[in-house]
Scaffold this motif. Structure first.
Motif, PDB file in Angstrom:
ATOM      1  N   CYS A 123       0.840  -1.197   0.007  1.00 42.45           N
ATOM      2  CA  CYS A 123       0.025  -0.060  -0.113  1.00 42.45           C
ATOM      3  C   CYS A 123       0.746   1.207   0.039  1.00 42.45           C
ATOM      4  O   CYS A 123       2.032   1.296   0.687  1.00 42.45           O
ATOM      5  CB  CYS A 123      -0.768   0.068   1.163  1.00 42.45           C
ATOM      6  SG  CYS A 123      -1.943   1.518   1.242  1.00 42.45           S
ATOM      7  N   CYS A 139      -0.748   3.647  10.186  1.00 45.87           N
ATOM      8  CA  CYS A 139      -2.061   3.318   9.551  1.00 45.87           C
ATOM      9  C   CYS A 139      -2.626   1.996  10.258  1.00 45.87           C
ATOM     10  O   CYS A 139      -1.595   1.338  10.882  1.00 45.87           O
ATOM     11  CB  CYS A 139      -2.003   3.254   8.110  1.00 45.87           C
ATOM     12  SG  CYS A 139      -1.275   1.637   7.365  1.00 45.87           S
ATOM     13  N   CYS A 147      -7.243   3.705   8.600  1.00 43.96           N
ATOM     14  CA  CYS A 147      -6.898   3.253   7.099  1.00 43.96           C
ATOM     15  C   CYS A 147      -6.928   4.552   6.113  1.00 43.96           C
ATOM     16  O   CYS A 147      -8.333   5.254   6.195  1.00 43.96           O
ATOM     17  CB  CYS A 147      -7.768   2.282   6.657  1.00 43.96           C
ATOM     18  SG  CYS A 147      -7.677   1.876   4.868  1.00 43.96           S
ATOM     19  N   CYS A 156      -8.185  -3.405   6.192  1.00 38.45           N
ATOM     20  CA  CYS A 156      -7.153  -3.220   5.567  1.00 38.45           C
ATOM     21  C   CYS A 156      -7.403  -3.524   4.114  1.00 38.45           C
ATOM     22  O   CYS A 156      -7.603  -4.543   3.700  1.00 38.45           O
ATOM     23  CB  CYS A 156      -5.928  -3.705   6.151  1.00 38.45           C
ATOM     24  SG  CYS A 156      -4.352  -3.416   5.086  1.00 38.45           S
TER      25      CYS A 156
HETATM   26  S1  SF4 Z   1      -4.684  -0.067   6.576  1.00 44.20           S
HETATM   27 FE1  SF4 Z   1      -5.309   1.200   4.951  1.00 44.20          FE
HETATM   28  S2  SF4 Z   1      -3.471   2.768   4.558  1.00 44.20           S
HETATM   29 FE2  SF4 Z   1      -2.800   0.980   5.834  1.00 44.20          FE
HETATM   30  S3  SF4 Z   1      -2.056  -0.482   4.448  1.00 44.20           S
HETATM   31 FE3  SF4 Z   1      -4.098  -1.160   4.804  1.00 44.20          FE
HETATM   32  S4  SF4 Z   1      -5.154  -0.036   3.231  1.00 44.20           S
HETATM   33 FE4  SF4 Z   1      -3.123   0.956   3.270  1.00 44.20          FE
END
Ligand code: SF4
Ligand SMILES: Cc1cc2nc3c(=O)[nH]c(=O)nc-3n(C[C@H](O)[C@H](O)[C@H](O)COP(=O)(O)OP(=O)(O)OC[C@H]3O[C@@H](n4cnc5c(N)ncnc54)[C@H](O)[C@@H]3O)c2cc1C
Length: 333
Positions: A123, A139, A147, A156
Motif C-alpha cells: 500500500c 495506519c 486506514c 485493510c
Molecule cells: S490500513 Fe489502509 S492505509 Fe494501511 S496498509 Fe491497509 S489499506 Fe493501506
C-alpha cells in the motif's frame, strides 16, 4: 541509512529443522527465502521478528519436477528459473511470462516462488520508512488506527501484488503447506483471503512447501495470456496484472475459461467465466470479457495512481492478456 532491528538468524539445512524452528518460535519467527521483500520490510520496521529463519540452505525445497498429470515447483525455486524453464515453457507458458515480468533481473534471480506467493500486501501508505509513516500517524496495518485508503472502518485493503499468483490461479494451481504437525493441500485461490493485514491462511509454524501446476488435458488446446501494467517495465510492481486461460477445441470453441486480476485488493480477483463456455474465442468475445471485467473492478487509492485511470486500464489489459493468449495459437501453427 535504514537499519534492521536485531534478531536471531537461523540457517537450517533440513525441512524438519525448519518446521521445528517454526514450531518453537511461532509468531515471533519470520521466514526469509530470497529476502527481496523481507529485507526492505525489516528495514522499514514493518515487522519486528525475534527470529529469522533462512531457507536458502534447506535441501529439497527447490526444483521443477514433471509428473504424468502436473508439474511440481519447489518453494525456493527462483522466479528466474521459472521464467526460463523448458518444461514450464511447454506446459504453462503463461506462468513463464508472468515470472519474466516480476521486478527486474537481479530480483528474479534472488526472489523465489514461495516468497512471491507469500508476498506481504502492499500500500502507498504502508511501504514507506518508519519516519514517513510516523509523520502520517501510521495506519491500521502497522502501528496506527486509521486506514488512509478507506478512511472508515477497520479493514485493510492493501493490495496483493504477486504476479505469479495471477497466472497460477488461472491454471488451477494447488499449494502444499507444511508444519511440524503435518501437510495440507489447498487450491491457490483458497490460500488467499480478503484481508490486507495478512492475506493468506498460513498459520504460525507453517510454510509453503511446493506448488502443483496441472497439465492441460490432451483433448483440448490450453491458451494462456498475461498482461501487466506498471510504471517502468524494467522493475516495478504491478499497478494491475491480468491472467487468462482458455481451453478451446480446434474451432476455438471455449470449453473452459479462467480470468484473474491482481493488484486491486488484498485477494486476487477471480472473474466469473462460466458464461464463456460454448462461445468462440474471437475479437468480439475478448471485447465482451473486457467490458464484463471492467464493470466488476474498482481500483482503490492503495496504489499511487489515479483509480479512475486504472479502471480504464482494466479493460485495456484484459484485452491484451486475451490477445496474448490467442497469439499462442499462432505461435503453435
Ligand atoms: S490500513 Fe489502509 S492505509 Fe494501511 S496498509 Fe491497509 S489499506 Fe493501506
Ligand atoms: C524493487 C522491487 C520490485 C519488485 N517488483 C515485483 C513485481 O513486479 N512483481 C512481484 O510479484 N513482486 C515484485 N517484487 C517483490 C519480490 O521481489 C518478489 O515477489 C519475490 O519473488 C519475493 O521472493 P523472495 O524469495 O525474495 O521473498 P522473501 O522476501 O524472502 O519473502 C517474502 C515473504 O514471503 C514469506 N515467505 C517466503 N518464503 C516462504 C515460504 N516458503 N513459506 C511461507 N512464507 C514464505 C516471507 O516470510 C515474507 O513474508 C519486487 C521487489 C522489489 C524490491
Amino acid at each position: 541509512m535504514l537499519r534492521m532491528q536485531p534478531f536471531t538468524a537461523h540457517y537450517p539445512t533440513t525441512l524438519d529443522d525448519v518446521t521445528a524452528l517454526l514450531d518453537a518460535h511461532g509468531a515471533s519467527a519470520m521466514i526469509c527465502a530470497g529476502g527481496t521483500d523481507v529485507v526492505p520490510n525489516l528495514k522499514h520496521e514493518l515487522f519486528a521478528p525475534e527470529h529469522v529463519i533462512h531457507l536458502a540452505h534447506v535441501h529439497g525445497l527447490h526444483g521443477i519436477t514433471e509428473h504424468s498429470d502436473k508439474i511440481t515447483i519447489g518453494s525456493t525455486t527462483t522466479i528466474d528459473a521459472i521464467a526460463s524453464n523448458n518444461l514450464l515453457q511447454t506446459h504453462a507458458p503463461g506462468l513463464c511470462d508472468a515470472a519474466s515480468h516480476v521486478a527486474g533481473p537481479q530480483l528474479r534471480r534472488m526472489g523465489t516462488l514461495g516468497g512471491n506467493l507469500c508476498l506481504d500486501t502492499r500500500c502507498l501508505y504502508y511501504n514507506q520508512t518508519y519516519f514517513w509513516r510516523e509523520a502520517l500517524g501510521f495506519c491500521l496495518k502497522k502501528d496506527g488506527t486509521t486506514c488512509h485508503v478507506t478512511q472508515t472502518g477497520k479493514r485493510c485493503v492493501a493490495a496483493s501484488s504477486n504476479d505469479t499468483a495471477t497466472m497460477l490461479i488461472c491454471l488451477d494451481a494447488k499449494v502444499d503447506l507444511v508444519a511440524k504437525s503435518g501437510l495440507r493441500t489447498l487450491s491457490l485461490i483458497d490460500f488467499y483471503k480478503a484481508d490486507g493485514m495478512k492475506n493468506n491462511v498460513l498459520s504460525p509454524g507453517e510454510l509453503l512447501l511446493r506448488v502443483h501446476v496441472p497439465k492441460a488435458d490432451s483433448t483440448i488446446k490450453r491458451l494462456e495470456g498475461f498482461a501487466k501494467l506498471r510504471h517502468r517495465s524494467s522493475i516495478d510492481y504491478p499497478m494491475l496484472s491480468v491472467g487468462v486461460r482458455f481451453d478451446v477445441d480446434d474451432d476455438l470453441q471455449i470449453k473452459n475459461a479462467r480470468a484473474t486480476l491482481n493488484a486491486l485488493a488484498a485477494k486476487p480477483k477471480v472473474i466469473q467465466t462460466d458464461w464463456l463456455t460454448g462461445i468462440r474465442l474471437d475479437e468480439a468475445t475478448i471485447n465482451q470479457l473486457a467490458d464484463y471485467t471492467y464493470a466488476r473492478c474498482t481500483p482503490l487509492t492503495n496504489i499511487c495512481d489515479d483509480p479512475d485511470w486504472r479502471k480504464e486500464m482494466v479493460r485495456v489489459y484484459m484485452k491484451r492478456a486475451c490477445q496474448n493468449a490467442l497469439a499462442r495459437l499462432e505461435a503453435r501453427a
